[in-house]
Design a protein around this motif. Structure first.
Motif, short mmCIF file in Angstrom:
data_model
loop_
_atom_site.label_atom_id
_atom_site.label_comp_id
_atom_site.label_asym_id
_atom_site.label_seq_id
_atom_site.Cartn_x
_atom_site.Cartn_y
_atom_site.Cartn_z
N PRO A 1 -3.68 9.95 5.74
CA PRO A 1 -5.06 9.63 5.15
C PRO A 1 -5.32 8.65 4.06
O PRO A 1 -6.46 8.10 3.98
CB PRO A 1 -5.66 10.92 5.41
CG PRO A 1 -4.79 11.76 6.20
CD PRO A 1 -3.38 11.20 5.74
N LYS A 2 -4.34 8.71 3.00
CA LYS A 2 -4.39 7.92 1.69
C LYS A 2 -4.03 6.51 2.30
O LYS A 2 -3.83 5.74 1.19
CB LYS A 2 -3.73 8.56 0.93
CG LYS A 2 -3.98 10.11 0.57
CD LYS A 2 -2.91 10.70 -0.32
CE LYS A 2 -3.14 12.08 -0.55
NZ LYS A 2 -1.91 12.74 -1.20
N LEU A 3 -3.76 6.27 3.29
CA LEU A 3 -3.19 4.59 3.61
C LEU A 3 -4.03 4.11 4.68
O LEU A 3 -3.81 3.92 5.79
CB LEU A 3 -1.74 4.71 4.21
CG LEU A 3 -0.48 5.59 3.44
CD1 LEU A 3 0.61 5.81 4.20
CD2 LEU A 3 -0.40 4.73 2.11
N PRO A 4 -5.16 3.52 4.30
CA PRO A 4 -6.15 2.88 4.90
C PRO A 4 -5.57 1.64 5.61
O PRO A 4 -6.00 1.29 6.98
CB PRO A 4 -7.52 2.62 4.12
CG PRO A 4 -6.91 2.66 2.80
CD PRO A 4 -5.86 3.70 2.79
N SER B 1 0.65 14.17 5.04
CA SER B 1 -0.59 14.47 4.18
C SER B 1 -0.95 12.96 3.62
O SER B 1 -2.00 12.84 3.20
CB SER B 1 -0.66 15.78 3.27
OG SER B 1 0.46 15.50 2.34
N ASP B 2 0.03 12.33 3.55
CA ASP B 2 -0.22 10.99 2.83
C ASP B 2 -1.01 9.95 3.76
O ASP B 2 -1.35 8.91 3.49
CB ASP B 2 1.26 10.34 2.44
CG ASP B 2 1.95 11.11 1.16
OD1 ASP B 2 1.07 11.43 0.48
OD2 ASP B 2 3.16 11.02 1.45
N ARG C 1 2.49 1.78 -3.46
CA ARG C 1 1.33 2.11 -4.53
C ARG C 1 0.87 3.51 -4.21
O ARG C 1 0.73 4.25 -5.28
CB ARG C 1 0.00 1.36 -4.16
CG ARG C 1 -0.89 1.54 -5.25
CD ARG C 1 -2.14 0.53 -5.21
NE ARG C 1 -2.83 0.72 -3.97
CZ ARG C 1 -2.83 -0.16 -2.71
NH1 ARG C 1 -2.01 -1.26 -2.89
NH2 ARG C 1 -3.33 0.02 -1.70
N VAL C 2 0.91 4.19 -3.13
CA VAL C 2 0.29 5.52 -2.87
C VAL C 2 1.46 6.31 -2.83
O VAL C 2 1.45 7.45 -3.35
CB VAL C 2 -0.10 5.76 -1.45
CG1 VAL C 2 -0.51 7.19 -0.97
CG2 VAL C 2 -1.34 4.77 -1.44
N GLN D 1 -3.70 2.80 8.67
CA GLN D 1 -4.38 3.16 9.58
C GLN D 1 -4.76 1.95 10.29
O GLN D 1 -5.11 1.91 11.53
CB GLN D 1 -5.32 4.20 9.27
CG GLN D 1 -4.79 5.36 8.48
CD GLN D 1 -6.01 6.28 8.09
OE1 GLN D 1 -6.76 6.76 9.00
NE2 GLN D 1 -5.94 6.62 6.75
N SER E 1 -3.48 -5.19 -3.63
CA SER E 1 -4.50 -4.18 -2.93
C SER E 1 -4.47 -5.11 -1.72
O SER E 1 -4.27 -6.43 -1.52
CB SER E 1 -5.74 -4.25 -3.44
OG SER E 1 -6.70 -3.83 -2.31
N GLU F 1 0.73 -1.19 -0.09
CA GLU F 1 0.03 0.08 0.05
C GLU F 1 0.93 1.33 0.03
O GLU F 1 0.65 2.26 -0.79
CB GLU F 1 -0.99 0.17 1.15
CG GLU F 1 -1.81 1.33 1.19
CD GLU F 1 -2.77 1.23 2.31
OE1 GLU F 1 -4.07 1.08 2.47
OE2 GLU F 1 -2.14 1.50 3.60
#
Length: 517
Positions: A357-360, A354-355, A343-344, A363, A514, A340
């Motif tokens: 929140p884009k890494l569920p 800021s990245d 990928r992000v 988290q 994914s 992940e």
């Protein structure tokens, strides 16, 4: 416990005459002033010592087992101390939200009392005017969105230094003590925020003084202590805990006082006592003190700095260590987390706050780590300010109230496969850690919620992503993942019993998939 069972019983027998008098004065009826409410059920009690022997070496474990027998609201008598333990989300909500005000006091251990911290600390003060002032100061000058944004360059720089250290270890093929490396990063983030200086060093030959002092304080504050159960014995310091606490805290206070004196002297040497170039927390605290006629004394500042220093170091580094231990224990889960990130952010991308929140999946890894390994397994002890009723049971005035978030995180009635590390359980599930979902409250809830929560949300995931982004990892000495030791060491902060050592290696090229697959 630190005193063997036989020694404790001998001590109790030796002191029976005075203890009986003390206990007789302290005994209260199990039925109190709220209607017909009685104390919650609990295990049978021995004379004098009550349920002390039920506590054991790992109280979060032993009390979790007892709660399975006696229910999610349980009472114990620890010497003279009445204690109510809650161990379900519904009961936690009663304590942390429904009766938050009535149960917002603090019971503090004898070592905390020994250094006078209970009289001035934002952590231990009752939730009254002085406490509100200190919370307001902490929120405005360290944890507000604007201050967190202003201190972002500090965190970025310290994370870069962490990666540089790991690069050197990778090149030398050396194993890294993950907890120590994380602590150095955390302590330098907080020391630069407070004092504009590094306190820690990655150099193995350098002193570990600050790490040892913090661990010493947290261990002393969290040990089961005979003096807490029998206040009449405080002066004896039978386990040496007072001495240990005072030694560690005095050294930190000495360091803090040195910075305070130097900063005041610097201000005195200038015509204008303010310096716009100084933006650290110490300068802000001195501004408040001087502008308000020393409404904050030097003693207040010293103790507030201790609170901020402790809260911003040990809990963060121990969470990173536990997360890495769980991922190394389960290589497939680590591979999903790394995929992940790649990928992000990209293989050679630069990680930004800021990245996150884009890494569920990252988290979810953090939530799962805090579910299984909450930094404070009982949060911090609360005290009933008045007789209170929970689920038709009495919580008497002055009782200690413990929320066993460790037990809630492993409750079969709340979680599927609760003992397994499965970040996937949080994907697509709206559970936050901000005190609204009582099945996951590692930072507490209500008026006593951890004020440093937002700083932790920024620092801990960034440290973990920094470890995973640039490196693959192997356990040292050929240890296989399934044999990794995951035993806990109880204290105010829940540490690994054995430090986690792992070897950073060059990143392998793997297909990006994914995390759901």
């Amino acid at each position: 416990m630190d005193i063997a069972v036989s020694q404790l019983l001998l001590l109790a027998c030796f002191l029976i005459p005075c203890l009986l008098l003390f206990a007789a004065a302290a005994v209260k009826s199990r039925r109190r002033s709220i209607g017909a409410a009685a104390l919650p059920p609990g295990p049978p009690r021995l004379p004098i010592i009550g349920n002390i022997l039920n506590v054991g070496k790992n109280p979060h474990h032993s009390l979790a087992e007892l709660s399975k027998v006696y229910g999610p609201v349980m009472s114990l008598k620890l010497g003279t101390l009445t204690t109510v333990v809650v161990a379900s989300p519904e009961a936690a909500k009663e304590v942390l939200q429904v009766h938050d005000q009535a149960l917002s006091g603090r019971t503090f251990s004898d070592p905390v009392r020994a250094i006078g911290h209970h009289d001035v600390s934002v952590v231990w003060l009752p939730a009254l005017a002085r406490w509100r002032l200190l919370r307001k100061i902490s929120a405005a000058h360290l944890f507000s969105p604007s201050r967190l944004e202003a201190s972002k360059p500090i965190r970025t720089n310290k994370l870069r230094e962490l990666v540089n250290f790991l690069n050197g270890s990778r090149d030398r093929g050396e194993a890294v003590d993950i907890g120590r490396a994380s602590f150095v990063t955390a302590v330098n983030i907080i020391s630069n925020t407070l004092f504009s200086i590094d306190f820690g060093s990655y150099d193995h030959t350098a002193s570990n003084e600050f790490h040892d002092l913090v661990i010493g304080i947290m261990t002393a504050a969290g040990k089961p202590n005979v003096a807490d159960y029998f206040p009449i014995l405080r002066f004896l310091d039978l386990q040496g805990i007072r001495k240990e606490m005072k030694s560690c805290s005095d050294r930190l206070f000495e360091v803090f006082q040195g910075f305070i004196d130097a900063r005041i002297a610097k201000r005195s040497s200038r015509n204008d006592p303010k310096d716009a170039s100084n933006t650290d927390v110490l300068d802000s605290l001195l501004d408040i003190a001087l502008e308000n006629g020393w409404e904050l004394s030097v003693k207040d500042i010293r103790h507030l700095l201790l609170d901020l220093f402790l809260a911003g170091t040990d809990t963060n580094s121990s969470t990173v260590e536990w997360a890495m231990a769980e991922l190394l224990h389960r290589p497939d889960t680590m591979a999903k987390a790394q995929a992940e990130i790649t990928r992000v952010i990209g293989k050679n991308g630069v990680i930004q706050e800021s990245d996150i929140p884009k890494l569920p999946y990252i988290q979810a890894v953090m939530k799962e780590t805090l579910r299984l390994h909450p930094p404070a397994p009982f949060l911090l002890p609360r005290k009933a300010e008045s007789d209170t009723e929970i689920f038709d049971f009495l919580v008497p005035k002055n009782a200690q109230v413990l929320v066993n978030v460790w037990a809630i995180g492993r409750d079969l009635n709340v979680w599927d496969n609760p003992s397994e590390f499965e970040p996937e359980r949080f994907l697509g599930r709206e559970i936050d850690m901000k005190g609204k979902d009582f099945e996951l409250t590692p930072f507490g809830a209500g008026r006593r919620i951890c004020p440093g929560m937002q700083l932790a949300f920024r620092t801990v995931p960034m440290m973990l992503v920094s470890l995973l982004h640039s490196f693959d990892w192997e356990l040292q000495n050929g240890v296989v993942p399934e044999d990794l030791d995951m035993e806990e060491a109880f204290g105010v902060t829940l540490h690994k019993a054995k430090p986690l050592f792992a070897v950073p290696i060059k990143k392998r090229v793997v297909p990006i998939s994914s995390p759901e697959t």
